[in-house]
Design a protein around this motif. Structure first.
Motif, PDB file in Angstrom:
ATOM      1  N   VAL A 143       0.840  -1.191   0.000  1.00 19.23           N
ATOM      2  CA  VAL A 143       0.000   0.000   0.000  1.00 19.23           C
ATOM      3  C   VAL A 143       0.878   1.245   0.000  1.00 19.23           C
ATOM      4  O   VAL A 143       1.814   1.362   0.804  1.00 19.23           O
ATOM      5  CB  VAL A 143      -0.958   0.020   1.214  1.00 19.23           C
ATOM      6  N   ILE A 144       0.586   2.161  -0.914  1.00 24.07           N
ATOM      7  CA  ILE A 144       1.200   3.486  -0.923  1.00 24.07           C
ATOM      8  C   ILE A 144       0.185   4.415  -0.273  1.00 24.07           C
ATOM      9  O   ILE A 144      -0.960   4.500  -0.716  1.00 24.07           O
ATOM     10  CB  ILE A 144       1.510   3.959  -2.358  1.00 24.07           C
ATOM     11  N   ILE A 145       0.582   5.075   0.805  1.00 23.83           N
ATOM     12  CA  ILE A 145      -0.340   5.960   1.516  1.00 23.83           C
ATOM     13  C   ILE A 145      -0.657   7.160   0.636  1.00 23.83           C
ATOM     14  O   ILE A 145       0.226   7.869   0.168  1.00 23.83           O
ATOM     15  CB  ILE A 145       0.255   6.404   2.867  1.00 23.83           C
ATOM     16  N   ASP A 146      -1.945   7.360   0.432  1.00 24.68           N
ATOM     17  CA  ASP A 146      -2.449   8.414  -0.446  1.00 24.68           C
ATOM     18  C   ASP A 146      -3.079   9.504   0.420  1.00 24.68           C
ATOM     19  O   ASP A 146      -4.177   9.334   0.918  1.00 24.68           O
ATOM     20  CB  ASP A 146      -3.492   7.803  -1.395  1.00 24.68           C
ATOM     21  N   TYR A 147      -2.326  10.584   0.630  1.00 20.34           N
ATOM     22  CA  TYR A 147      -2.858  11.653   1.483  1.00 20.34           C
ATOM     23  C   TYR A 147      -2.765  13.023   0.821  1.00 20.34           C
ATOM     24  O   TYR A 147      -2.940  14.058   1.467  1.00 20.34           O
ATOM     25  CB  TYR A 147      -2.154  11.654   2.851  1.00 20.34           C
ATOM     26  N   GLY A 148      -2.476  13.032  -0.482  1.00 20.04           N
ATOM     27  CA  GLY A 148      -2.480  14.287  -1.219  1.00 20.04           C
ATOM     28  C   GLY A 148      -1.139  14.968  -1.322  1.00 20.04           C
ATOM     29  O   GLY A 148      -1.048  16.090  -1.810  1.00 20.04           O
ATOM     30  N   ALA A 149      -0.056  14.324  -0.864  1.00 19.23           N
ATOM     31  CA  ALA A 149       1.276  14.953  -0.931  1.00 19.23           C
ATOM     32  C   ALA A 149       2.303  13.954  -1.423  1.00 19.23           C
ATOM     33  O   ALA A 149       3.327  13.763  -0.810  1.00 19.23           O
ATOM     34  CB  ALA A 149       1.679  15.501   0.436  1.00 19.23           C
ATOM     35  N   GLY A 150       1.992  13.285  -2.511  1.00 21.61           N
ATOM     36  CA  GLY A 150       2.902  12.213  -2.916  1.00 21.61           C
ATOM     37  C   GLY A 150       3.292  12.248  -4.365  1.00 21.61           C
ATOM     38  O   GLY A 150       2.581  12.758  -5.214  1.00 21.61           O
ATOM     39  N   ASN A 151       4.451  11.660  -4.637  1.00 23.50           N
ATOM     40  CA  ASN A 151       4.935  11.413  -5.995  1.00 23.50           C
ATOM     41  C   ASN A 151       4.514   9.975  -6.307  1.00 23.50           C
ATOM     42  O   ASN A 151       5.320   9.103  -6.559  1.00 23.50           O
ATOM     43  CB  ASN A 151       6.460  11.555  -6.026  1.00 23.50           C
ATOM     44  N   ILE A 152       3.208   9.768  -6.252  1.00 21.55           N
ATOM     45  CA  ILE A 152       2.650   8.420  -6.167  1.00 21.55           C
ATOM     46  C   ILE A 152       2.828   7.613  -7.449  1.00 21.55           C
ATOM     47  O   ILE A 152       3.194   6.442  -7.391  1.00 21.55           O
ATOM     48  CB  ILE A 152       1.162   8.529  -5.765  1.00 21.55           C
ATOM     49  N   GLN A 153       2.578   8.207  -8.599  1.00 17.30           N
ATOM     50  CA  GLN A 153       2.614   7.429  -9.852  1.00 17.30           C
ATOM     51  C   GLN A 153       4.000   6.873 -10.144  1.00 17.30           C
ATOM     52  O   GLN A 153       4.136   5.717 -10.536  1.00 17.30           O
ATOM     53  CB  GLN A 153       2.095   8.262 -11.028  1.00 17.30           C
TER      54      GLN A 153
END
Length: 193
Positions: free
Chosen positions: A4-14
């Motif tokens: 799980v990648i924590i998704d909280y609106g401040a990430g370089n997620i992709q």
């Protein structure tokens, strides 16, 4: 394995998601406490400014979830900084996982620091197959001074901690997802923990 990648609106997620896919795994983006707790591995990314990122964590009540996680957790860039006690950026109280404070680089060096830095003294299973002097990619204006929980250092105007570890928590100031073969090896090591 559930990642799980924590998704909280401040990430370089992709870019993290793509890096994990290149290693043959899929990662789920989530801010759901139950899903995060059930994960085998948790990645805590972060790009942006410390106080607003911390505010987003609080709004999603993740500030109370993350420090209690028992599985391996990897904080990346701002994620690592938020795992510390305090950041000078926005006078921000962090999660207090690492016994360290985040400082702003002095004006004597160009900030933000953007580019490749060499690792010094890499230790721990996170750096298996990684050598002293290997390069990692950083973008930051704030840093963690050398401390007892350091598992790798680097230098920019002064020596600083580029990776930290406490119990099941790991933090890296650099972006493994943008650090070529070295970063790929570090992500692979984290997923093997």
């Amino acid at each position: 394995m559930k990642i799980v990648i924590i998704d909280y609106g401040a990430g370089n997620i992709q870019s993290i998601k793509f890096a994990i896919r290149r290693l043959g795994y899929e990662a789920v983006l989530s801010s759901d406490e139950k899903e995060i707790r059930k994960a085998d591995k948790v990645i805590f990314p972060g790009v942006g400014e410390a106080s607003s990122a911390m505010q987003m964590l609080r709004e999603k009540e993740l500030d109370t979830v993350i420090p209690l996680l028992k599985q391996p957790v990897l904080g990346i860039c701002l994620g690592m900084q938020l795992m510390c006690r305090h950041s000078e950026e926005g006078d921000t109280t962090g999660l207090g996982i690492f016994d360290a404070d985040v400082k702003r680089f002095p004006d004597s060096v160009k900030i933000p620091q953007i580019g490749w830095n060499q690792l010094t003294k890499p230790v721990s299973e996170l750096f298996e197959g990684v050598d002293q002097g290997d390069y990692v990619y950083l973008v930051h204006s704030y840093y963690v001074p050398e401390c007892t929980q350091e598992i790798a250092g680097s230098e920019y105007g002064k020596a600083f901690s580029v990776a930290l570890k406490k119990d099941n928590f790991y933090g890296v100031q650099f972006h493994p997802e943008k650090s070529s073969k070295t970063g790929e090896q570090i992500l692979k090591n984290f997923l093997k923990l």
